[in-house]
Design a protein around this motif. Structure first.
Motif, PDB file in Angstrom:
ATOM      1  N   VAL A   6      18.969  15.407  59.009  1.00 47.71           N
ATOM      2  CA  VAL A   6      18.300  14.139  58.771  1.00 47.71           C
ATOM      3  C   VAL A   6      18.510  13.291  60.018  1.00 47.71           C
ATOM      4  CG1 VAL A   6      18.227  12.029  57.403  1.00 47.71           C
ATOM      5  CG2 VAL A   6      18.691  14.225  56.284  1.00 47.71           C
ATOM      6  N   HIS A   7      17.404  12.885  60.642  1.00 46.83           N
ATOM      7  CA  HIS A   7      17.472  11.997  61.803  1.00 46.83           C
ATOM      8  C   HIS A   7      17.213  10.581  61.309  1.00 46.83           C
ATOM      9  CE1 HIS A   7      17.511  15.392  64.624  1.00 46.83           C
ATOM     10  NE2 HIS A   7      16.692  15.963  63.738  1.00 46.83           N
ATOM     11  N   LEU A   8      18.137   9.690  61.573  1.00 46.81           N
ATOM     12  CA  LEU A   8      18.104   8.359  60.973  1.00 46.81           C
ATOM     13  C   LEU A   8      18.282   7.281  62.037  1.00 46.81           C
ATOM     14  CD1 LEU A   8      18.231   6.762  58.197  1.00 46.81           C
ATOM     15  CD2 LEU A   8      20.719   6.888  58.461  1.00 46.81           C
ATOM     16  N   LEU A   9      17.401   6.294  62.017  1.00 46.61           N
ATOM     17  CA  LEU A   9      17.524   5.119  62.867  1.00 46.61           C
ATOM     18  C   LEU A   9      17.529   3.880  61.993  1.00 46.61           C
ATOM     19  CD1 LEU A   9      15.136   5.873  65.871  1.00 46.61           C
ATOM     20  CD2 LEU A   9      17.549   5.270  66.052  1.00 46.61           C
ATOM     21  N   MET A  10      18.506   3.014  62.231  1.00 45.15           N
ATOM     22  CA  MET A  10      18.577   1.723  61.555  1.00 45.15           C
ATOM     23  C   MET A  10      18.663   0.658  62.634  1.00 45.15           C
ATOM     24  SD  MET A  10      21.348   2.631  58.559  1.00 45.15           S
ATOM     25  CE  MET A  10      21.344   0.950  57.911  1.00 45.15           C
ATOM     26  N   GLY A  11      17.846  -0.399  62.497  1.00 47.66           N
ATOM     27  CA  GLY A  11      17.850  -1.417  63.536  1.00 47.66           C
ATOM     28  C   GLY A  11      17.535  -2.797  63.018  1.00 47.66           C
ATOM     29  N   PHE A  12      17.763  -3.765  63.912  1.00 46.36           N
ATOM     30  CA  PHE A  12      17.606  -5.177  63.602  1.00 46.36           C
ATOM     31  C   PHE A  12      17.059  -5.879  64.836  1.00 46.36           C
ATOM     32  CE2 PHE A  12      21.109  -3.198  61.454  1.00 46.36           C
ATOM     33  CZ  PHE A  12      20.963  -3.557  60.122  1.00 46.36           C
ATOM     34  N   GLU A  13      16.658  -7.121  64.676  1.00 50.80           N
ATOM     35  CA  GLU A  13      16.147  -7.852  65.828  1.00 50.80           C
ATOM     36  C   GLU A  13      17.292  -8.224  66.766  1.00 50.80           C
ATOM     37  OE1 GLU A  13      13.140 -11.516  66.983  1.00 50.80           O
ATOM     38  OE2 GLU A  13      14.079 -11.497  64.987  1.00 50.80           O
ATOM     39  N   GLY A  14      17.132  -7.897  68.035  1.00 46.90           N
ATOM     40  CA  GLY A  14      18.112  -8.230  69.058  1.00 46.90           C
ATOM     41  C   GLY A  14      17.547  -9.231  70.037  1.00 46.90           C
ATOM     42  N   PRO A  15      18.314  -9.594  71.051  1.00 48.67           N
ATOM     43  CA  PRO A  15      17.850 -10.576  72.030  1.00 48.67           C
ATOM     44  C   PRO A  15      16.933  -9.960  73.075  1.00 48.67           C
ATOM     45  CG  PRO A  15      20.062  -9.868  72.597  1.00 48.67           C
ATOM     46  CD  PRO A  15      19.719  -9.192  71.299  1.00 48.67           C
ATOM     47  N   SER A  16      16.183 -10.794  73.768  1.00 49.93           N
ATOM     48  CA  SER A  16      15.410 -10.358  74.924  1.00 49.93           C
ATOM     49  C   SER A  16      16.353 -10.230  76.114  1.00 49.93           C
ATOM     50  CB  SER A  16      14.310 -11.374  75.234  1.00 49.93           C
ATOM     51  OG  SER A  16      14.881 -12.563  75.777  1.00 49.93           O
TER      52      SER A  16
END
Length: 422
Positions: free
Chosen positions: A238-248
């Protein structure tokens, strides 16, 4: 080898930036263009990457074969890449052969012919590249992840394009994209290594006389949204990516997010590696990352696990995410800052890395960012800044992408609830 970069701007707007490294017998040179996938209309998604390929397929003076033979006859390397924001064409050669490398790059960026037969051959090559990416889950998952983070936007579309857009890409679309975007004010010529700035700038002024004015420079703003993508496949992992908004990449937050990523999942001593791989054996690969753009960014993690372990993995990962802001220690902060500084300084020993950094800094900021300023920014990262960054990042909507046997993977809503309830 810490000389300050030197800059000359030509009348046509082309900026020439060099980073001399006295004593070196090699040099890297390239042109960085502020034209990547994020400025493409949806119907020609992939045009920036297609153009990158076609630039090497012949000019008014050189065939595709002659381009390859000339650079390799002097032992040089010629390559390119397309990202979501930029396209780069670069070469590494012996310092004495820098004029040849510069001439070839100037030629392909001003005199490409886009031969119809070469175009059709390259269309097939790119379609194979897309197929290979699709067959590699740990590659294609990043495109799907980008799509759910920035839905309905150019920033969320794949750099390679799709089978449909590449198959139907007209020759005129590629030529028009180059005419509109490849102009002096939207390009930076950079070189690092054994070179003299004044001599290099004078030669560059002769070679880049034919650049026209930009016809289009708009860059639609990226708006992070979040969401999920799931693709069930009969595979081992299972290939899994979890992410959130980060800075520029503007300001101090860029450096803070980088240190936070190094601390959270940047190496074998990081929290994710120790907690999830070493202590529990739930994954073979796990790491975090901070991806930054001109006006947005993402902070996330990748994990590769088995179907049976994914159910245990998710609660552990969400616990680690939720605990991070309140449990940072000075020891791990110091270690992450040291890692970040070492990575920066090690990259400074490569002419390729120096020229690439210079090109991206010039496009992003309009000026170089000195080694001293970068080290100062890393030293300014402290406990309070990291705590605030972790709270800010993990409060944003979740982006989730998963490919593989997904029967044991919790729903998006349940995973989001875990992040809120901890």
């Amino acid at each position: 080898m810490t000389s300050d970069p030197q800059i000359t701007t030509l009348d046509n707007g082309l900026r020439i930036a060099t980073d001399p490294m006295p004593g070196l017998r090699t040099a890297s040179v390239g042109v960085w263009v502020g034209a990547g996938a994020r400025v493409e209309p949806a119907e020609i998604n992939g045009v920036a990457h297609f153009l990158e390929h076609m630039a090497f397929k012949g000019t008014k003076r050189r065939s595709a074969r002659h381009i390859a033979e000339e650079i390799e006859a002097v032992g040089g390397l010629l390559n390119a890449y397309t990202s979501r924001e930029n396209t780069a064409y670069y070469a590494k050669v012996m310092a004495d052969d820098l004029p040849l490398a510069l001439d070839i790059i100037a030629d392909i960026l001003q005199n490409s012919t886009f031969d119809p037969q070469e175009l059709e051959r390259e269309r097939g090559v790119i379609l194979q590249e897309i197929g290979e990416c699709h067959d590699t889950p740990d590659d294609v998952i990043y495109d799907r992840f980008q799509e759910v983070a920035y839905p309905g936007q150019a920033m969320g579309r794949p750099v390679l394009g799709t089978v449909d857009t590449v198959r139907d890409m007209p020759r005129d679309a590629i030529r028009d994209f180059m005419a509109k975007r490849y102009a002096g004010e939207n390009m930076v010529l950079c070189a690092a290594g054994g070179l003299d700035h004044e001599q290099f700038a004078q030669l560059a002024a002769e070679k880049f006389q034919n650049l026209g004015p930009a016809q289009e420079t708009d860059n639609p703003r990226a708006v992070y949204r979040g969401g999920e993508y799931r693709e069930a496949r009969d595979s081992e992992q299972v290939h899994l990516l979890m992410g959130f908004e980060g800075p520029s990449f503007e300001g101090q937050d860029y450096y803070t997010a980088g240190v936070l990523s190094a601390l959270f999942g940047g190496g074998m001593s990081s929290r994710l590696f120790q907690s999830i791989r070493e202590e529990r054996g739930l994954v073979y690969s796990i790491y975090s990352f901070s991806s930054t753009f001109a006006d947005s960014g993402m902070f996330g993690l990748y994990a590769g696990t088995s179907e049976k372990d994914v159910a245990e993995l998710i609660p552990v990962v969400t616990d680690e995410i939720c605990a991070l802001a309140d449990t940072l220690t000075e020891v791990e902060i110091s270690r992450a800052i040291a890692q970040s500084k070492a990575s920066l300084l090690m990259s400074r020993e490569s002419t390729n890395s120096r020229s690439d950094q210079l090109g991206n800094q010039m496009l992003a900021h309009g000026h170089p960012v000195s080694e001293a300023d970068q080290l100062k920014a890393l030293d300014a990262v402290d406990h309070d800044a990291l705590t605030a960054m972790a709270r800010r990042v993990f409060a944003s909507p979740l982006s989730l992408a998963a490919i593989g046997p997904l029967s044991q993977l919790e729903s998006y809503e349940r995973i989001s609830d875990r992040l809120r309830l901890n």
